[in-house]
Design a protein around this motif. Structure first.
Motif, PDB file in Angstrom:
ATOM      1  N   GLY A 229       8.455  40.305  16.433  1.00 11.93           N
ATOM      2  CA  GLY A 229       7.330  41.358  16.725  1.00 11.93           C
ATOM      3  C   GLY A 229       5.989  41.082  16.856  1.00 11.93           C
ATOM      4  N   GLU A 230       5.845  39.780  16.757  1.00 12.04           N
ATOM      5  CA  GLU A 230       4.254  39.337  16.925  1.00 12.04           C
ATOM      6  C   GLU A 230       4.101  38.709  18.308  1.00 12.04           C
ATOM      7  N   PHE A 231       2.886  38.854  18.884  1.00  8.31           N
ATOM      8  CA  PHE A 231       2.805  38.433  20.205  1.00  8.31           C
ATOM      9  C   PHE A 231       1.708  37.271  20.276  1.00  8.31           C
ATOM     10  N   ASP A 232       1.496  36.439  21.428  1.00  5.48           N
ATOM     11  CA  ASP A 232       0.359  35.685  21.620  1.00  5.48           C
ATOM     12  C   ASP A 232       0.110  35.923  23.177  1.00  5.48           C
ATOM     13  N   ARG A 233      -0.714  36.819  23.496  1.00  3.42           N
ATOM     14  CA  ARG A 233      -1.006  37.351  24.851  1.00  3.42           C
ATOM     15  C   ARG A 233       0.243  37.875  25.567  1.00  3.42           C
ATOM     16  N   PRO A 234       0.624  39.311  25.246  1.00  2.44           N
ATOM     17  CA  PRO A 234       1.667  39.735  26.105  1.00  2.44           C
ATOM     18  C   PRO A 234       1.181  40.147  27.389  1.00  2.44           C
ATOM     19  N   THR A 235       1.796  40.011  28.305  1.00  2.00           N
ATOM     20  CA  THR A 235       1.598  40.079  29.686  1.00  2.00           C
ATOM     21  C   THR A 235       2.242  41.104  30.617  1.00  2.00           C
ATOM     22  N   GLY A 236       3.376  41.561  30.052  1.00  2.00           N
ATOM     23  CA  GLY A 236       4.195  42.618  30.552  1.00  2.00           C
ATOM     24  C   GLY A 236       4.836  43.363  29.697  1.00  2.00           C
ATOM     25  N   VAL A 237       5.086  44.739  30.096  1.00  2.00           N
ATOM     26  CA  VAL A 237       5.793  45.627  29.356  1.00  2.00           C
ATOM     27  C   VAL A 237       6.711  46.574  30.143  1.00  2.00           C
ATOM     28  N   ALA A 238       8.014  46.667  29.730  1.00  3.42           N
ATOM     29  CA  ALA A 238       8.946  47.607  30.595  1.00  3.42           C
ATOM     30  C   ALA A 238       9.743  48.492  29.472  1.00  3.42           C
ATOM     31  N   VAL A 239      10.058  49.633  30.075  1.00  5.60           N
ATOM     32  CA  VAL A 239      11.069  50.558  29.211  1.00  5.60           C
ATOM     33  C   VAL A 239      12.166  51.066  30.022  1.00  5.60           C
ATOM     34  N   ASP A 240      13.210  50.898  29.475  1.00  5.88           N
ATOM     35  CA  ASP A 240      14.532  51.396  30.310  1.00  5.88           C
ATOM     36  C   ASP A 240      14.671  52.893  29.905  1.00  5.88           C
ATOM     37  N   ARG A 241      15.748  53.424  30.684  1.00  9.21           N
ATOM     38  CA  ARG A 241      16.121  54.723  30.557  1.00  9.21           C
ATOM     39  C   ARG A 241      16.638  55.252  29.368  1.00  9.21           C
ATOM     40  N   ASP A 242      16.906  54.196  28.120  1.00 15.32           N
ATOM     41  CA  ASP A 242      17.340  54.690  26.817  1.00 15.32           C
ATOM     42  C   ASP A 242      16.232  54.572  25.925  1.00 15.32           C
ATOM     43  N   GLY A 243      14.932  54.096  26.557  1.00 10.23           N
ATOM     44  CA  GLY A 243      13.751  54.137  25.694  1.00 10.23           C
ATOM     45  C   GLY A 243      13.762  52.643  25.083  1.00 10.23           C
ATOM     46  N   VAL A 244      14.539  51.580  25.365  1.00 10.22           N
ATOM     47  CA  VAL A 244      14.419  50.693  24.917  1.00 10.22           C
ATOM     48  C   VAL A 244      13.141  49.807  25.610  1.00 10.22           C
ATOM     49  N   ILE A 245      12.174  49.078  24.815  1.00 13.07           N
ATOM     50  CA  ILE A 245      11.018  48.545  25.091  1.00 13.07           C
ATOM     51  C   ILE A 245      11.212  46.806  25.430  1.00 13.07           C
ATOM     52  N   TYR A 246      10.897  46.297  26.464  1.00 15.71           N
ATOM     53  CA  TYR A 246      11.100  44.872  26.807  1.00 15.71           C
ATOM     54  C   TYR A 246       9.395  44.398  26.694  1.00 15.71           C
ATOM     55  N   VAL A 247       8.973  43.303  26.220  1.00 17.13           N
ATOM     56  CA  VAL A 247       7.453  42.585  26.306  1.00 17.13           C
ATOM     57  C   VAL A 247       7.794  41.281  26.729  1.00 17.13           C
ATOM     58  N   ALA A 248       7.101  40.872  27.549  1.00 17.54           N
ATOM     59  CA  ALA A 248       6.675  39.551  28.029  1.00 17.54           C
ATOM     60  C   ALA A 248       5.663  39.111  27.109  1.00 17.54           C
ATOM     61  N   ASP A 249       6.274  38.212  26.286  1.00 15.16           N
ATOM     62  CA  ASP A 249       5.515  37.405  25.255  1.00 15.16           C
ATOM     63  C   ASP A 249       5.099  36.078  25.957  1.00 15.16           C
ATOM     64  N   TRP A 250       3.773  35.998  26.474  1.00 18.18           N
ATOM     65  CA  TRP A 250       3.362  35.101  27.401  1.00 18.18           C
ATOM     66  C   TRP A 250       3.409  33.740  26.810  1.00 18.18           C
ATOM     67  N   LEU A 251       2.517  33.481  25.850  1.00 21.46           N
ATOM     68  CA  LEU A 251       2.243  32.331  25.453  1.00 21.46           C
ATOM     69  C   LEU A 251       3.172  31.788  24.032  1.00 21.46           C
ATOM     70  N   ASN A 252       3.986  32.594  23.518  1.00 21.08           N
ATOM     71  CA  ASN A 252       5.144  32.426  22.854  1.00 21.08           C
ATOM     72  C   ASN A 252       6.546  32.186  23.932  1.00 21.08           C
ATOM     73  N   ASP A 253       6.277  32.102  24.991  1.00 23.15           N
ATOM     74  CA  ASP A 253       7.551  31.638  25.796  1.00 23.15           C
ATOM     75  C   ASP A 253       8.893  32.218  25.578  1.00 23.15           C
ATOM     76  N   ARG A 254       8.529  33.924  25.426  1.00 25.83           N
ATOM     77  CA  ARG A 254       9.959  34.651  25.125  1.00 25.83           C
ATOM     78  C   ARG A 254       9.695  35.952  25.779  1.00 25.83           C
ATOM     79  N   LEU A 255      10.988  36.836  25.510  1.00 26.59           N
ATOM     80  CA  LEU A 255      10.932  37.945  25.885  1.00 26.59           C
ATOM     81  C   LEU A 255      11.454  38.823  24.626  1.00 26.59           C
ATOM     82  N   GLN A 256      10.709  39.580  24.071  1.00 29.52           N
ATOM     83  CA  GLN A 256      11.070  40.478  22.817  1.00 29.52           C
ATOM     84  C   GLN A 256      11.494  41.761  23.238  1.00 29.52           C
ATOM     85  N   VAL A 257      12.552  42.277  22.536  1.00 26.64           N
ATOM     86  CA  VAL A 257      13.007  43.655  22.905  1.00 26.64           C
ATOM     87  C   VAL A 257      12.563  44.641  21.427  1.00 26.64           C
TER      88      VAL A 257
END
Length: 343
Positions: A229-257
């Motif tokens: 749930g922590e970030f290091d320069r998040p670059t992108g965010v998206a939300v699907d039709r169920d309200g689930v949130i996706y975040v591109a966590d740039w410097l942590n090299d991961r996708l968080q949900v």
């Protein structure tokens, strides 16, 4: 008041799309993805700045069928002279489609928004207006259309969000520099949910903020770090039709949900394989297979390396571009499991 708690979200790796190419079927530093109809995807490439040749927008299908490329860089006229002609791109940051699939591309170097048809024909631009006044832009980043074809733009250098009609008429704005609720520090990504609420990847504040369509602050989540749930320069965010949130966590090299309340659910660090285009190139150059067999540390190839954004479509497909690896990792989200109401 009760809410519905999401107990489980299943996000599975699907495929990898892309390979590094200046021309044809491939990408050159892909930074953003927009989904069109009939399986079409538009991939925005940073490419090589100040060079007119090379890929800027790659058009292909989700099955990796190559269709076309369009747009170009700027042409050099002298040692320190460049032609920033209409339709050229220097540092493109985002591509967004309106309801008619007209493509809008913003450029943080040129401080402008260019328009193209879905076939790549240049249609025009919003007047270049670098500045901090209403309707002026300073390093525009993310963009998203609402259901009425109004365009929200992340005005990164001005630390704010601006709302325009799709013909470029200024409608409203919100935000200022800072770290308080509703304040920003070089925001980047943006998304809109089925209710019309707006999510902003607040880049240097390492958090996501949520607003209603009029800019009223609703909630925030995230802090600086590398934990869940922590970030290091998040670059992108998206939300699907169920309200689930996706975040591109740039410097942590991961996708968080996250669930719709911003609670951490899962993290993906990458599962990439060889793409169809990559397989074709390797098969055409057998010596490359030998080189791969001798390579050390090849298992790291599957990992994310600086994901630059995230896009989710109506089918629950999640697209995560990686500029450094010239590819897009694709995941599939299943409908979440709901645990029932929570007080």
């Amino acid at each position: 008041m009760t809410t519905t708690e999401i107990s489980h979200i299943n996000v599975q790796y699907s495929k990898t799309i892309g390979r590094g190419e200046q021309f044809g079927p491939g990408f050159t530093y892909p930074i953003n993805v927009a989904r069109g109809k009939d399986g079409i995807m538009y991939v925005l490439n940073r490419s090589s700045e100040y060079r007119p040749e090379g890929t800027r927008v790659t058009v292909c299908t989700t099955d990796e069928e190559f269709i076309s490329t369009f747009a170009r860089g700027v042409a050099q006229q002298g040692p320190h002279e460049y032609n920033f002609e209409d339709g050229s791109l220097v540092w493109p940051t985002c591509i967004a489609l309106d309801s008619q699939e007209t493509l809008f591309i913003c450029d943080e170097w040129l401080h402008r928004v260019s328009q193209f048809s879905k076939d790549g024909e240049y249609l025009g631009k919003w007047e270049e207006r670098p500045g901090s006044g209403d309707g002026e832009l300073d390093r525009p980043a993310g963009m998203v259309f609402d259901a009425d074809d109004n365009l929200y733009i992340v005005d990164s250098g001005n630390h704010r969000i601006q709302k325009f009609s799709k013909d470029g008429k200024f409608l409203s704005k919100w935000g200022t520099f800072g770290s308080g609720d509703g304040e920003f520090n070089m925001p980047w990504g943006i998304a809109i949910d089925s209710q019309g609420d707006i999510y902003i990847a607040d880049w240097r504040n390492d958090r996501i903020q949520k607003f209603n369509p009029d800019g009223k602050f609703l909630m925030k989540f995230g802090s600086s770090g590398s934990g869940e749930g922590e970030f290091d320069r998040p670059t992108g965010v998206a939300v699907d039709r169920d309200g689930v949130i996706y975040v591109a966590d740039w410097l942590n090299d991961r996708l968080q949900v996250f669930d719709h309340e911003g609670n951490f659910v899962a993290a993906k660090t990458g599962e990439a394989g060889i793409s169809k285009w990559g397989q074709d190139k390797l098969d055409a150059n057998p010596e490359m297979w030998d080189e791969r067999e001798r390579a050390q540390g090849l298992e790291r190839e599957k990992d994310f390396w600086g994901p630059t954004g995230v896009t989710v479509d109506d089918d629950g497909m999640i697209f995560v571009p990686e500029s450094a690896r010239n590819r897009i990792q694709v995941y599939k989200s299943q409908s979440p499991t709901f645990a029932g109401p929570r007080l």
